[in-house]
Structure formats: structure tokens, C-alpha cells
Scaffold this motif. Structure first.
Motif, PDB file in Angstrom:
ATOM      1  N   HIS A  51       0.809  -1.213   0.000  1.00 14.12           N
ATOM      2  CA  HIS A  51       0.000   0.000   0.000  1.00 14.12           C
ATOM      3  C   HIS A  51       0.847   1.271   0.000  1.00 14.12           C
ATOM      4  CE1 HIS A  51      -3.468  -2.551   0.586  1.00 14.12           C
ATOM      5  NE2 HIS A  51      -2.929  -3.079   1.681  1.00 14.12           N
ATOM      6  N   LEU A  52       2.160   1.131   0.168  1.00 17.08           N
ATOM      7  CA  LEU A  52       3.044   2.292   0.109  1.00 17.08           C
ATOM      8  C   LEU A  52       3.252   2.703  -1.344  1.00 17.08           C
ATOM      9  CD1 LEU A  52       5.893   1.350   2.646  1.00 17.08           C
ATOM     10  CD2 LEU A  52       3.900   2.807   3.065  1.00 17.08           C
ATOM     11  N   PHE A  55       6.484   1.451  -2.691  1.00 17.58           N
ATOM     12  CA  PHE A  55       6.448   0.067  -3.171  1.00 17.58           C
ATOM     13  C   PHE A  55       5.814   0.001  -4.560  1.00 17.58           C
ATOM     14  CE2 PHE A  55       4.453  -4.050  -3.780  1.00 17.58           C
ATOM     15  CZ  PHE A  55       5.399  -4.960  -3.312  1.00 17.58           C
ATOM     16  N   HIS A  56       4.746   0.740  -4.747  1.00 15.57           N
ATOM     17  CA  HIS A  56       4.006   0.699  -6.008  1.00 15.57           C
ATOM     18  C   HIS A  56       4.889   1.080  -7.189  1.00 15.57           C
ATOM     19  CE1 HIS A  56       0.613   0.979  -8.736  1.00 15.57           C
ATOM     20  NE2 HIS A  56       0.994   2.203  -9.074  1.00 15.57           N
ATOM     21  N   VAL A  57       5.733   2.091  -7.016  1.00 10.24           N
ATOM     22  CA  VAL A  57       6.555   2.570  -8.129  1.00 10.24           C
ATOM     23  C   VAL A  57       7.886   1.829  -8.237  1.00 10.24           C
ATOM     24  CG1 VAL A  57       5.498   4.852  -7.995  1.00 10.24           C
ATOM     25  CG2 VAL A  57       7.631   4.413  -6.752  1.00 10.24           C
ATOM     26  N   ALA A  58       8.237   1.038  -7.234  1.00 10.80           N
ATOM     27  CA  ALA A  58       9.534   0.344  -7.234  1.00 10.80           C
ATOM     28  C   ALA A  58       9.521  -0.829  -8.191  1.00 10.80           C
ATOM     29  CB  ALA A  58       9.878  -0.127  -5.828  1.00 10.80           C
ATOM     30  N   ARG A  59      10.661  -1.036  -8.837  1.00 13.10           N
ATOM     31  CA  ARG A  59      10.822  -2.215  -9.695  1.00 13.10           C
ATOM     32  C   ARG A  59      11.747  -3.243  -9.056  1.00 13.10           C
ATOM     33  NH1 ARG A  59      12.498   0.472 -15.319  1.00 13.10           N
ATOM     34  NH2 ARG A  59      13.715   1.734 -13.836  1.00 13.10           N
ATOM     35  N   THR A  60      12.761  -2.763  -8.338  1.00 10.61           N
ATOM     36  CA  THR A  60      13.712  -3.649  -7.672  1.00 10.61           C
ATOM     37  C   THR A  60      13.729  -3.317  -6.191  1.00 10.61           C
ATOM     38  OG1 THR A  60      15.086  -3.813  -9.662  1.00 10.61           O
ATOM     39  CG2 THR A  60      16.115  -4.398  -7.559  1.00 10.61           C
ATOM     40  N   ILE A  61      13.516  -4.338  -5.358  1.00 15.77           N
ATOM     41  CA  ILE A  61      13.414  -4.127  -3.909  1.00 15.77           C
ATOM     42  C   ILE A  61      14.366  -5.076  -3.202  1.00 15.77           C
ATOM     43  CG2 ILE A  61      11.868  -4.187  -1.910  1.00 15.77           C
ATOM     44  CD1 ILE A  61       9.545  -3.605  -3.809  1.00 15.77           C
ATOM     45  N   LYS A  62      15.136  -4.537  -2.281  1.00 16.86           N
ATOM     46  CA  LYS A  62      16.040  -5.347  -1.470  1.00 16.86           C
ATOM     47  C   LYS A  62      15.389  -5.572  -0.108  1.00 16.86           C
ATOM     48  CE  LYS A  62      19.239  -5.262   2.002  1.00 16.86           C
ATOM     49  NZ  LYS A  62      19.150  -4.613   3.322  1.00 16.86           N
ATOM     50  N   VAL A  63      15.262  -6.831   0.284  1.00 19.76           N
ATOM     51  CA  VAL A  63      14.653  -7.187   1.567  1.00 19.76           C
ATOM     52  C   VAL A  63      15.630  -8.061   2.335  1.00 19.76           C
ATOM     53  CG1 VAL A  63      12.660  -8.208   2.736  1.00 19.76           C
ATOM     54  CG2 VAL A  63      12.373  -7.172   0.465  1.00 19.76           C
TER      55      VAL A  63
END
Length: 319
Positions: A51-52, A55-63
């Protein structure tokens, strides 16, 4: 480091860990002491992530690879975004890209999001890759609504971020999210926050989404004066980055090298002291040592047992 009131990062960690165990908030693996604590409601807290807008616009996310972020990793994969997960203790590289099999079902994606799945369905991402991370998700032991963050004391999240800066994977505007239980959101004295500490922009709990509005600058790269020879021995990718920055003309003097102006925070734990054969790049080769990254960001006393906190109100009273 301790404030005048005697509060330290370690005392805050101990209070959080003790409180989560004594109030049965902790979840497997237990005990949560000396870990990024898993907690009941972690999946619910991570459920706020999609819902952030970040997050919506991100393509690559590091977790990060810790248990409380398992659902966050699944949600990244379910959203068909690129998931990067740091390698444990950075021993074999900086991070891996999770690559689910074609046509993976939700059940398969959930397996890919587990620690075993990270091992089975990933490929390493090298320093030469032109990866750009759009969103960073880290674990915490404690965090304040102002965005100050305390990890488990080994410094890997701070070091991972600094290394990503050095390789051009993140920039000063890259948002950082942490996922914690409500009891982990406490007051943290700003005096405990140092230049190499990673701050956060969003805090997700089972009941809240907190936008910190933190204006404190994030680390702008690796602070070599806080890196030990031990860390360089343990983390090959760190050696590679150091060589690159050295060739670029940067000062890469380590904290325990001759000529360093940075005092060491304390003795390195050595199960065995072995004869040294000579220096390597200004460092002695260290064998049989532990706690590779601890000296990077942690200036605390050795592990100690604190009195259990018996109420949420007492926990929230941390100065």
C-alpha cells in the motif's frame, strides 16, 4: 556509546528482547535475543507494504533475509518485482536475485521467500551489475518514530547499505522501510545515532504505518575508518570495493591499520591467536575470529543480561 542517562543501544536491545520473550510476543526462532526478532503479527505488518506508494513505483526491492520479513519477500515476488536478498553475513557476495521458476504458483513463491528458497532459487548479483535498488526493507530490534534505528548489533544492515551506495545501487533519496512489532517502536536518544547508522523512512507494524519524515542524511558510502582488518578478511566483496575506491584515489585506511586516526572500539574476540606471517594490504590475516562486522557500527559493551521489562509503559519510557 552511552548517553549521560546511562542508556545505550545495547540496553535498549536487551529491554526489547526481554519484553518480547516475557510477553510471548516472540515467534520462532526463539529466544529472540541477539537476533532481528521474529514476532507474532509479522505477516500482518508486512501486509502494509504493497500500500506504500514507494512500493508501487519500485521495480527492484532489497529485503533482508530475516524471518519477520518473509511475507515482505513473498509480496515482492507476488507483485512481479525484482527481489534482492543479502547473502548471510556477506560471506559470498553482497546480494542474490531471487528467480522463481516460470509459472510459479503462490505456494511456490512462498517457498522462494523462505531462507531455503533464497538458497535454491537465486543467482548472485556482482559488483559490475548495473542494478538500481528502488526500495530497501531492513529488520530492526528497535526503531523510533523519528526514524532512528537500532539493529541486533553486528552492523550488517548499515554495511550493506553503505556498500550499495559505493556501487551506485542506491542514492540519498532511496526510501528505507522497516517491519517491526508495535512494542519495538520506542524513544531512542539522538545522541546514540552515528553517521554510519542507517535511518528509516517508513515503519510498518501490525497496527500502524508510520511515516518518519526523517531528514537525517543516510550513509554516503563505506566509512573505511570504521572497518576492521577482520571484516576485510571475512567479506571478499568488501575487499573488492576497497580496491576500487583505492584506485579512485579515496582514503581507504582501516581503523586498525598503521596511520589510522580511528581508535578501535575494543578488543577483537579471538578464540585463538595464531602466529602471523606478515601484513596483507596493511592488515594482518586473522583466522578463527568471529563477529566480522560488529566493529563497524557497534560501540557497545560486551553482551550482558538486562532486567526484564514487565510492562509496555516501562518499555516506552526508554529516554
Amino acid at each position: 556509546m552511552e548517553t549521560q542517562e546511562g542508556v545505550s543501544k545495547q540496553s535498549i536491545r536487551e529491554r526489547i528482547w526481554d519484553y518480547m520473550e516475557s510477553h510471548d510476543i516472540a515467534d520462532f526462532p526463539r529466544p529472540v535475543h541477539h537476533r532481528i526478532p521474529n514476532f507474532k503479527g509479522a505477516a500482518q505488518a508486512a501486509g502494509h507494504l504493497p500500500h506504500l506508494q514507494a512500493f508501487h513505483v519500485a521495480r527492484t526491492i532489497k529485503v533482508n533475509p530475516d524471518a519477520p520479513q518473509r511475507n515482505a519477500r513473498f509480496l515482492v515476488l507476488e507483485s512481479k518485482k525484482t527481489l534482492l536478498v543479502p547473502t548471510p553475513r556477506l560471506r559470498t557476495g553482497l546480494f542474490n536475485k531471487i528467480t522463481p521458476p516460470p509459472g510459479a504458483t503462490k505456494d511456490i513463491l512462498r517457498k522462494c521467500a523462505t531462507s531455503q528458497g533464497v538458497r535454491n532459487f537465486s543467482v548472485p548479483v556482482g559488483l559490475d551489475s548495473s542494478v538500481l535498488v528502488d526500495l530497501v526493507v531492513v529488520g530492526s530490534v528497535a526503531v523510533s518514530e523519528k526514524g532512528w534505528r537500532i539493529g541486533k548489533g553486528e552492523g550488517y544492515a548499515d554495511l550493506e547499505y553503505a556498500m550499495m551506495v559505493s556501487m551506485g545501487a542506491v542514492h540519498k533519496g532511496t526510501p528505507v522501510v522497516t517491519i517491526v512489532h508495535d512494542c519495538q517502536v520506542v524513544d531512542i536518544p539522538e545522541a546514540l545515532v552515528e553517521d554510519h547508522d542507517l535511518t528509516v523512512d517508513y515503519i510498518l507494524t501490525p497496527t500502524r504505518v508510520i511515516t518518519t519524515g526523517c531528514a537525517r542524511p543516510k550513509p554516503t558510502g563505506i566509512m573505511w575508518s570504521k572497518v576492521s582488518c577482520e571484516m576485510l578478511t571475512k567479506i571478499p566483496v568488501l575487499r573488492n570495493l576497497r580496491e576500487r575506491e583505492k584506485q579512485a584515489g579515496k582514503d581507504v585506511t582501516l581503523r586498525d591499520e598503521p596511520g589510522s586516526q580511528q581508535p578501535a572500539p575494543g578488543p577483537i574476540r579471538r578464540p585463538q591467536d595464531r602466529p602471523q606471517t606478515g601484513p596483507t594490504s596493511g592488515c594482518q590475516r586473522l583466522e578463527g575470529v568471529t563477529g566480522a562486522a560488529e566493529g563497524y557500527v557497534t560501540w557497545t559493551q560486551p553482551w550482558k543480561t538486562a532486567n526484564s521489562v514487565t510492562s509496555a509503559s516501562k518499555l516506552s519510557e526508554v529516554p
